[in-house]
Motif scaffolding. Structure first.
Motif, PDB file in Angstrom:
ATOM      1  N   THR A   1       0.873  -1.050   0.239  1.00 30.21           N
ATOM      2  CA  THR A   1       0.019  -0.074   0.134  1.00 30.21           C
ATOM      3  C   THR A   1       0.798   1.270   0.162  1.00 30.21           C
ATOM      4  OG1 THR A   1      -1.757  -1.112   1.200  1.00 30.21           O
ATOM      5  CG2 THR A   1      -1.870   1.100   1.281  1.00 30.21           C
ATOM      6  N   ALA A   2       2.125   1.216   0.756  1.00 29.97           N
ATOM      7  CA  ALA A   2       2.954   2.276   0.757  1.00 29.97           C
ATOM      8  C   ALA A   2       3.726   2.687  -0.768  1.00 29.97           C
ATOM      9  CB  ALA A   2       3.708   2.172   1.766  1.00 29.97           C
ATOM     10  N   CYS A   3       3.587   1.561  -1.436  1.00 27.91           N
ATOM     11  CA  CYS A   3       4.257   1.695  -2.482  1.00 27.91           C
ATOM     12  C   CYS A   3       3.418   2.536  -3.413  1.00 27.91           C
ATOM     13  CB  CYS A   3       4.488   0.190  -3.340  1.00 27.91           C
ATOM     14  SG  CYS A   3       6.052  -0.916  -2.297  1.00 27.91           S
ATOM     15  N   LYS A   4       2.012   2.610  -3.249  1.00 30.20           N
ATOM     16  CA  LYS A   4       1.328   3.603  -3.952  1.00 30.20           C
ATOM     17  C   LYS A   4       1.813   5.231  -4.247  1.00 30.20           C
ATOM     18  CE  LYS A   4      -3.032   0.990  -3.496  1.00 30.20           C
ATOM     19  NZ  LYS A   4      -4.141   1.123  -3.073  1.00 30.20           N
TER      20      LYS A   4
ATOM     21  N   GLN B   1      -0.885  -6.680  -8.873  1.00 30.47           N
ATOM     22  CA  GLN B   1      -1.523  -6.451 -10.089  1.00 30.47           C
ATOM     23  C   GLN B   1      -2.100  -5.206 -10.145  1.00 30.47           C
ATOM     24  OE1 GLN B   1      -2.022  -9.082 -13.244  1.00 30.47           O
ATOM     25  NE2 GLN B   1      -0.279  -9.142 -12.113  1.00 30.47           N
ATOM     26  N   GLN B   2      -2.546  -4.612  -9.448  1.00 28.37           N
ATOM     27  CA  GLN B   2      -3.160  -3.131  -9.386  1.00 28.37           C
ATOM     28  C   GLN B   2      -2.174  -2.099  -9.072  1.00 28.37           C
ATOM     29  OE1 GLN B   2      -6.445  -3.066  -6.830  1.00 28.37           O
ATOM     30  NE2 GLN B   2      -7.754  -4.325  -8.283  1.00 28.37           N
ATOM     31  N   LEU B   3      -1.007  -2.222  -8.707  1.00 30.66           N
ATOM     32  CA  LEU B   3       0.024  -1.285  -8.620  1.00 30.66           C
ATOM     33  C   LEU B   3       0.347  -0.629  -9.827  1.00 30.66           C
ATOM     34  CD1 LEU B   3       2.799  -2.506  -5.900  1.00 30.66           C
ATOM     35  CD2 LEU B   3       1.483  -0.280  -5.645  1.00 30.66           C
ATOM     36  N   GLN B   4       0.240   0.630 -10.292  1.00 32.87           N
ATOM     37  CA  GLN B   4       0.343   1.521 -11.360  1.00 32.87           C
ATOM     38  C   GLN B   4       1.715   1.850 -11.670  1.00 32.87           C
ATOM     39  OE1 GLN B   4      -2.295   2.049 -13.369  1.00 32.87           O
ATOM     40  NE2 GLN B   4      -3.080   0.527 -12.155  1.00 32.87           N
ATOM     41  N   LYS B   5       2.615   0.762 -11.467  1.00 35.09           N
ATOM     42  CA  LYS B   5       3.976   1.115 -11.702  1.00 35.09           C
ATOM     43  C   LYS B   5       4.892  -0.520 -11.700  1.00 35.09           C
ATOM     44  CE  LYS B   5       3.430   3.396  -8.026  1.00 35.09           C
ATOM     45  NZ  LYS B   5       3.614   4.419  -7.123  1.00 35.09           N
ATOM     46  N   PRO B   6       5.973  -0.680 -12.329  1.00 32.58           N
ATOM     47  CA  PRO B   6       6.341  -1.963 -12.525  1.00 32.58           C
ATOM     48  C   PRO B   6       7.032  -2.541 -11.213  1.00 32.58           C
ATOM     49  CG  PRO B   6       7.813  -0.311 -13.232  1.00 32.58           C
ATOM     50  CD  PRO B   6       6.698   0.530 -13.135  1.00 32.58           C
ATOM     51  N   VAL B   7       6.576  -3.837 -11.269  1.00 35.07           N
ATOM     52  CA  VAL B   7       7.169  -4.583  -9.953  1.00 35.07           C
ATOM     53  C   VAL B   7       8.102  -5.646 -10.360  1.00 35.07           C
ATOM     54  CG1 VAL B   7       6.374  -5.980  -8.181  1.00 35.07           C
ATOM     55  CG2 VAL B   7       4.779  -4.175  -8.600  1.00 35.07           C
ATOM     56  N   VAL B   8       9.389  -5.498  -9.799  1.00 34.05           N
ATOM     57  CA  VAL B   8      10.242  -6.920 -10.298  1.00 34.05           C
ATOM     58  C   VAL B   8      10.521  -7.638  -9.305  1.00 34.05           C
ATOM     59  CG1 VAL B   8      12.760  -6.798 -10.761  1.00 34.05           C
ATOM     60  CG2 VAL B   8      11.503  -4.958 -11.655  1.00 34.05           C
ATOM     61  N   ALA B   9      10.308  -8.886  -9.560  1.00 34.33           N
ATOM     62  CA  ALA B   9      10.469  -9.994  -8.433  1.00 34.33           C
ATOM     63  C   ALA B   9      11.976 -10.581  -8.891  1.00 34.33           C
ATOM     64  CB  ALA B   9       9.556 -11.360  -8.790  1.00 34.33           C
TER      65      ALA B   9
ATOM     66  N   ALA C   1       3.050 -13.294 -10.128  1.00 30.81           N
ATOM     67  CA  ALA C   1       2.342 -12.092 -10.237  1.00 30.81           C
ATOM     68  C   ALA C   1       2.908 -10.831 -10.491  1.00 30.81           C
ATOM     69  CB  ALA C   1       1.304 -11.960  -9.016  1.00 30.81           C
ATOM     70  N   CYS C   2       4.323 -10.738 -10.117  1.00 27.06           N
ATOM     71  CA  CYS C   2       4.937  -9.583 -10.580  1.00 27.06           C
ATOM     72  C   CYS C   2       4.913  -9.297 -12.063  1.00 27.06           C
ATOM     73  CB  CYS C   2       6.323  -9.587  -9.982  1.00 27.06           C
ATOM     74  SG  CYS C   2       6.136  -9.728  -8.084  1.00 27.06           S
ATOM     75  N   ASP C   3       5.638  -8.232 -12.563  1.00 28.69           N
ATOM     76  CA  ASP C   3       5.509  -7.937 -14.008  1.00 28.69           C
ATOM     77  C   ASP C   3       6.715  -8.236 -14.634  1.00 28.69           C
ATOM     78  OD1 ASP C   3       3.018  -6.065 -13.660  1.00 28.69           O
ATOM     79  OD2 ASP C   3       4.381  -4.812 -12.621  1.00 28.69           O
ATOM     80  N   ILE C   4       7.802  -8.221 -13.883  1.00 24.93           N
ATOM     81  CA  ILE C   4       9.276  -8.679 -14.577  1.00 24.93           C
ATOM     82  C   ILE C   4       9.872  -9.691 -13.333  1.00 24.93           C
ATOM     83  CG2 ILE C   4      11.366  -8.486 -15.555  1.00 24.93           C
ATOM     84  CD1 ILE C   4      10.334  -5.586 -16.740  1.00 24.93           C
ATOM     85  N   VAL C   5       9.902 -10.958 -13.816  1.00 30.93           N
ATOM     86  CA  VAL C   5      10.798 -11.654 -13.062  1.00 30.93           C
ATOM     87  C   VAL C   5      12.108 -12.095 -13.366  1.00 30.93           C
ATOM     88  CG1 VAL C   5      10.345 -13.888 -11.641  1.00 30.93           C
ATOM     89  CG2 VAL C   5       8.298 -12.916 -12.433  1.00 30.93           C
ATOM     90  N   VAL C   6      13.040 -12.094 -12.400  1.00 34.80           N
ATOM     91  CA  VAL C   6      14.288 -12.281 -12.764  1.00 34.80           C
ATOM     92  C   VAL C   6      15.024 -13.226 -11.807  1.00 34.80           C
ATOM     93  CG1 VAL C   6      14.752 -10.480 -14.180  1.00 34.80           C
ATOM     94  CG2 VAL C   6      15.432 -10.290 -11.774  1.00 34.80           C
ATOM     95  N   ALA C   7      15.762 -14.366 -11.926  1.00 33.36           N
ATOM     96  CA  ALA C   7      16.181 -15.204 -11.126  1.00 33.36           C
ATOM     97  C   ALA C   7      17.690 -15.297 -11.043  1.00 33.36           C
ATOM     98  CB  ALA C   7      15.547 -16.560 -11.332  1.00 33.36           C
ATOM     99  N   HIS C   8      18.084 -15.598  -9.769  1.00 33.01           N
ATOM    100  CA  HIS C   8      19.639 -16.170  -9.466  1.00 33.01           C
ATOM    101  C   HIS C   8      19.730 -17.488 -10.180  1.00 33.01           C
ATOM    102  CE1 HIS C   8      22.829 -17.870  -7.171  1.00 33.01           C
ATOM    103  NE2 HIS C   8      23.367 -16.719  -6.566  1.00 33.01           N
TER     104      HIS C   8
END
Length: 257
Positions: A39-42, A91-99, A115-122
């Motif tokens: 929520t704070a990320c809004k 999903q509803q955050l109006q900004k990109p979310v990187v996992a 559920a995040c927008d872009i997923v990168v992995a070790h």
């Protein structure tokens, strides 16, 4: 020790799952605290969200020790009050979310990542739909996101068999965007977040909205939505700045609005 480490720096909200002794498995306090931090990320100061875990795991899903606890949440409330709100927020955050998946992502932990927008992995990260191993079905949006990412047949097999998927396999099948080697994982994944935070935030939000809608939309309706969102994007400061920078052959300075 806080179950979630939260910091905003240079337009990026760094959100770190922090129960390393449990491979960052969720208990109720951790789930509710993550909802609070998302929520704070809004806040307008946040232009990208970077989600990762401490220690050897990204997230092992639900802490199963909490389920039989008579003082705990109970299975009948875990999804409704803990995991489902997290998925909706991502999903509803109006900004990109990187996992940034730093290690094992199992059960609800895997599906929160997806559920995040872009997923990168070790390179040593793994993904597993572990639910069938204990007589449950995939939740936290897994039955929604995984077949859309990798197809029905592959998703069905992974969910029924509970196969462990390596980072390389996940990337090859289109489950995630990219793999980073051990020595570069943290730096490279954070650089990706820095790149997104410097981009035109409203345009990225409209891209997110358009892609979320497209799977259940007719072509005609999707074209109409593209037109609507393009007009909104064209009315932003960042579009004007992008065109001016292109014409003047300089780097653009986007403000996120």
């Amino acid at each position: 020790m806080a179950e979630i480490i939260f910091e905003i720096n240079n337009g990026i909200a760094f959100v770190t799952l922090n129960r390393p002794e449990k491979l960052n498995a969720f208990n109720r306090p951790m789930a509710l605290l993550l909802q609070e931090k998302l929520t704070a990320c809004k806040d307008a100061a946040v232009r990208c969200v970077y989600l990762t875990g401490t220690g050897k795991g990204f997230c092992a899903g639900q802490d199963l020790e909490e389920i039989p606890d008579p003082t705990g949440t109970g299975m009948n409330r875990i999804l409704k009050e803990q995991f489902n709100p997290i998925i909706i927020q991502l999903q509803q955050l109006q900004k990109p979310v990187v996992a940034a998946v730093n290690g094992v992502a199992a059960g609800a932990g895997a599906n929160i990542a997806l559920a995040c927008d872009i997923v990168v992995a070790h390179e040593q990260a793994t993904f597993i739909q572990a639910f069938s191993k204990i007589g449950l079905i995939p939740d936290s949006g897994g039955t929604y996101f995984l077949p859309r990412l990798i197809g029905y047949q592959k998703a069905m097999a992974l969910m029924m068999l509970g196969d462990k998927v390596s980072a390389t396999e996940a990337c090859t099948m289109g489950m995630i965007y990219k793999i980073f080697q051990a020595g570069e994982f943290e730096t490279a994944s954070k650089q990706l977040a820095n790149t997104l935070a410097a981009m035109p935030t409203q345009a990225l939000a409209y891209i997110k909205q358009a892609l979320q809608t497209s799977a259940d939309q007719t072509l005609e309706k999707q074209l109409a939505l593209e037109d609507e969102l393009q007009q909104k994007a064209a009315a932003t400061h960042d579009f004007k700045e992008g065109v001016a920078a292109f014409m003047q052959k300089r780097a653009p300075h986007f403000k996120g609005h």
